[in-house]
Scaffold this motif. Structure first.
Motif, PDB file in Angstrom:
ATOM      1  N   TYR A 246       0.805  -1.216   0.000  1.00  0.00           N
ATOM      2  CA  TYR A 246       0.000   0.000   0.000  1.00  0.00           C
ATOM      3  C   TYR A 246       0.842   1.272   0.000  1.00  0.00           C
ATOM      4  O   TYR A 246       0.320   2.359   0.259  1.00  0.00           O
TER       5      TYR A 246
ATOM      6  N   LEU B 141       1.096   2.145  -5.402  1.00  0.00           N
ATOM      7  CA  LEU B 141      -0.258   2.374  -5.893  1.00  0.00           C
ATOM      8  C   LEU B 141      -0.267   3.368  -7.053  1.00  0.00           C
ATOM      9  O   LEU B 141      -1.011   3.194  -8.019  1.00  0.00           O
TER      10      LEU B 141
ATOM     11  N   TYR C 188      -8.476   0.430 -10.812  1.00  0.00           N
ATOM     12  CA  TYR C 188      -9.027   0.598  -9.474  1.00  0.00           C
ATOM     13  C   TYR C 188     -10.386   1.280  -9.609  1.00  0.00           C
ATOM     14  O   TYR C 188     -10.500   2.311 -10.266  1.00  0.00           O
TER      15      TYR C 188
END
Length: 177
Positions: free
Chosen positions: A48, A53, A64
Motif C-alpha cells: 500500500y 499504488l 481501481y
C-alpha cells in the motif's frame, strides 16, 4: 448507510492517499488478528505504499474502482488482466486482485455492488473468466464468493510479510455474448 446512494467511479491520481489509507485500513481490519504485527507491517508497507499504488494506477492492465456513499469510500475493487497461476482453458481472464469493503459497511450490499462492477467490466471488455485468490482461513469471503458463483479451482501461496499462506484460487467462467 443507504447503499442505493452508492455510486462507482474509477480511482484517479487525486485519490491516491485515500485509496492507500482505505486499502491498508480494511486489510488490517480483516487480517491483523490472525497475523504477527511484523508480517502485517512488512506487507502493508510494500503493498500500500503510495509509490506502488501510483505506479499501478498508471498501468494499462490494472483498474481501481471506488464505491462511494456521500463521497466517502466504502469499497475498493482492483481488477488486473492476468493469467491465473495454473493452466486454464480461457483466453482472456480477469483477476479480482482486491475487493475491500469498509468494516462499517459489511453486510450492507457493497460487496455485491463491487462484484457486479467486476462482472460488468469483464463482460464489457470481452473477458471470458474471472478469478481471484482468497486466504483459506477467510471463511466469510469464501462464502461470499461462492454465493457470487465462484468455485474453488486450486491453491496458491500468498506471502504476507514473511509468512507463506495458502490461498484458494476461485474462478467464474463468464457467459459468452
Amino acid at each position: 448507510m443507504n447503499v442505493t446512494q452508492c455510486w462507482m467511479r474509477p480511482a484517479t491520481a487525486a485519490d491516491l492517499a485515500a485509496v492507500a489509507g482505505f486499502a491498508e485500513m480494511t486489510f488490517r481490519d480483516t487480517y491483523a488478528a490472525h497475523n504477527t504485527p511484523e508480517d502485517m507491517e512488512l506487507y502493508c508497507s510494500q503493498a500500500y505504499a503510495p509509490q506502488v499504488l501510483a505506479a499501478e494506477m498508471h498501468q494499462d492492465d490494472i483498474l481501481y474502482l471506488l464505491a462511494l456513499v456521500n463521497d466517502n469510500i466504502v469499497g475498493l475493487l482492483k481488477l488486473q488482466w492476468s493469467q491465473p497461476p495454473l493452466p486454464m482453458p480461457f483466453d482472456n481472464p480477469l483477476q479480482i486482485s482486491r475487493i475491500y469493503v469498509h468494516p462499517e459497511a459489511k453486510g450492507q450490499g457493497i460487496g455485491r455492488i463491487l462484484m457486479a462492477a467486476a462482472k460488468a467490466h469483464a463482460a464489457e471488455h470481452g473477458h471470458d473468466y474471472l478469478w481471484l485468490g482468497v486466504w483459506q482461513q477467510n471463511e466469510a469471503a469464501i462464502a461470499f464468493y461462492k454465493k457470487m458463483g465462484f468455485a474453488i479451482i486450486g491453491t496458491d501461496t500468498f506471502t504476507l510479510g514473511k509468512d507463506p499462506q495458502l490461498d484458494w484460487l476461485m474462478g467464474l467462467p463468464m457467459p459468452k455474448h
